[in-house]
Design a protein around this motif. Structure first.
Motif, mmCIF file in Angstrom:
data_model
loop_
_atom_site.group_PDB
_atom_site.id
_atom_site.type_symbol
_atom_site.label_atom_id
_atom_site.label_comp_id
_atom_site.label_asym_id
_atom_site.label_seq_id
_atom_site.Cartn_x
_atom_site.Cartn_y
_atom_site.Cartn_z
ATOM 1 N N MET A 153 41.789 27.449 38.805
ATOM 2 C CA MET A 153 42.260 28.815 39.097
ATOM 3 C C MET A 153 43.648 28.264 39.762
ATOM 4 O O MET A 153 44.630 29.325 39.608
ATOM 5 C CB MET A 153 41.599 29.287 40.442
ATOM 6 C CG MET A 153 40.095 29.841 39.951
ATOM 7 S SD MET A 153 40.436 31.359 38.967
ATOM 8 C CE MET A 153 39.707 30.657 37.498
ATOM 9 N N GLN A 159 44.808 37.588 43.048
ATOM 10 C CA GLN A 159 45.183 36.322 42.153
ATOM 11 C C GLN A 159 45.820 35.468 43.337
ATOM 12 O O GLN A 159 45.688 34.265 43.223
ATOM 13 C CB GLN A 159 46.458 36.775 41.426
ATOM 14 C CG GLN A 159 47.129 35.740 40.410
ATOM 15 C CD GLN A 159 45.920 35.215 39.561
ATOM 16 O OE1 GLN A 159 45.301 35.933 38.996
ATOM 17 N NE2 GLN A 159 46.049 34.005 39.485
ATOM 18 N N SER A 202 41.484 36.167 36.276
ATOM 19 C CA SER A 202 41.075 34.730 36.801
ATOM 20 C C SER A 202 39.890 35.075 37.662
ATOM 21 O O SER A 202 38.849 34.210 37.380
ATOM 22 C CB SER A 202 42.080 34.583 37.992
ATOM 23 O OG SER A 202 43.265 33.938 37.386
ATOM 24 N N GLU A 256 45.844 28.122 36.650
ATOM 25 C CA GLU A 256 46.395 29.738 36.114
ATOM 26 C C GLU A 256 47.126 30.597 37.148
ATOM 27 O O GLU A 256 47.911 31.298 36.525
ATOM 28 C CB GLU A 256 44.940 30.161 35.928
ATOM 29 C CG GLU A 256 43.905 29.784 34.914
ATOM 30 C CD GLU A 256 42.714 30.366 34.747
ATOM 31 O OE1 GLU A 256 42.412 31.377 35.407
ATOM 32 O OE2 GLU A 256 41.814 30.127 33.973
ATOM 33 N N ASP A 257 47.029 30.004 38.508
ATOM 34 C CA ASP A 257 47.714 30.857 39.293
ATOM 35 C C ASP A 257 49.359 30.548 39.137
ATOM 36 O O ASP A 257 50.319 31.358 39.156
ATOM 37 C CB ASP A 257 47.485 30.442 40.935
ATOM 38 C CG ASP A 257 48.092 31.384 41.723
ATOM 39 O OD1 ASP A 257 48.342 32.453 41.517
ATOM 40 O OD2 ASP A 257 48.800 30.548 42.882
#
Length: 301
Positions: free
Chosen positions: A248, A152, A219, A251-252
């Motif tokens: 991403m 991640q 992800s 989302e991270d």
């Protein structure tokens, strides 16, 4: 006359060691002598040194019973074990055979100690020892969680560099190989495994589907899905990678916020446990000392 708990533990441990020695001796007596090459011996010694001592004991204890248990496990169950090992990154070069050997050894060793403690009436200690039969499964689960957290964290930067490399004119496969070599880590090793599968004849779609199956990271799964959809629709790969990279990163950030929210109750609990006793003692002691109580009268002096 009832035996004390330390003596029972000592007797149980001695009995378990005797069982280990007997089984190991029988295994050596029924195994043909083999002379290994020097590099292979050195590699095996290094692998054994990196293995946790309890895993070494249980693995050797269960090895003589490996063949019949493997035959009883079945192909589907073995495939599930392999998926779990792959998700943990194959720690200590773990294989299905070594995993099964450890589980057999754990059941024999810790199960025997738990039964002895239970017969002596020490139910709590028996349950604690019995929980050690899940030691290998817990290690795999812990390694898999750690591995997914690393993926991640590495995924946004990896995709940024990959998008720039593809935009520079390299093909996707060449760019993926170059970025994996230049950015070593858990994510890079996963992509290198995918590239090796494609070199062996696996199609790109099947190789990336296997990558998604090996990892539970959401992800990474969305990245594989978006990549396959872009390939089917014929979208420009560099622009697709850049869009996925921006998604991403968002989302991270959300993932880190969720992780921080989960840590808040833990921090509060630890703070309460460590500070509350001292705070109560300080307040209670201050009230007690400030109440002007005659200790001589209370104690009858």
């Amino acid at each position: 006359m009832s035996l004390s708990l330390p003596l029972i533990l000592l007797l149980g441990l001695a009995g378990a060691l005797c069982v280990v020695m007997v089984v190991w001796g029988a295994y050596l007596a029924t195994t043909k002598t083999q002379v290994a090459a020097e590099p292979e011996t050195a590699a095996k010694a290094k692998k054994d040194d990196e293995t946790f001592i309890l895993h070494q004991i249980t693995e050797r204890l269960g090895r003589p019973f490996l063949r019949p248990v493997l035959e009883a496990v079945g192909e589907e169950r073995r495939a599930g074990i392999q998926v779990r090992i792959d998700a943990a990154g194959r720690p200590e070069d773990l294989t299905v055979e070594r995993y099964v050997s450890r589980k057999i050894g754990e059941v024999l060793l810790y199960g025997t100690l738990a039964v002895l403690l239970f017969m002596n009436g020490s139910t709590m200690f028996a349950l604690i020892i019995l929980a050690f039969t899940a030691l290998t499964d817990y290690a795999l689960y812990s390694e898999a969680r750690k591995r997914q957290d690393q993926i991640q964290r590495q995924l946004p930067d990896f995709l940024d560099v990959l998008a720039v490399t593809v935009g520079a004119g390299l093909s996707f496969r060449q760019a993926l190989a170059r970025v994996s070599d230049s950015m070593p880590g858990v994510l890079a090793s996963e992509f290198q495994t995918t590239l090796q599968q494609m070199d062996l004849g696996t199609s790109r779609r099947d190789a990336f589907t296997a990558l998604r199956a090996r990892n539970s990271n959401e992800s990474l799964g969305r990245f594989v899905s978006a990549l396959q959809q872009a390939e089917e629709l014929g979208a420009p790969l560099a622009q697709t990678l850049m869009t996925i990279s921006h998604d991403m990163r968002r989302e991270d950030a959300q993932y880190l916020r969720r992780k921080a929210q989960k840590l808040n109750p833990q921090v509060t609990g630890i703070t309460a446990v460590t500070m509350l006793p001292g705070l109560l003692l300080l307040i209670g002691g201050g009230l007690f000392l400030g109440s002007n109580i005659d200790f001589g009268g209370v104690l009858g002096g």
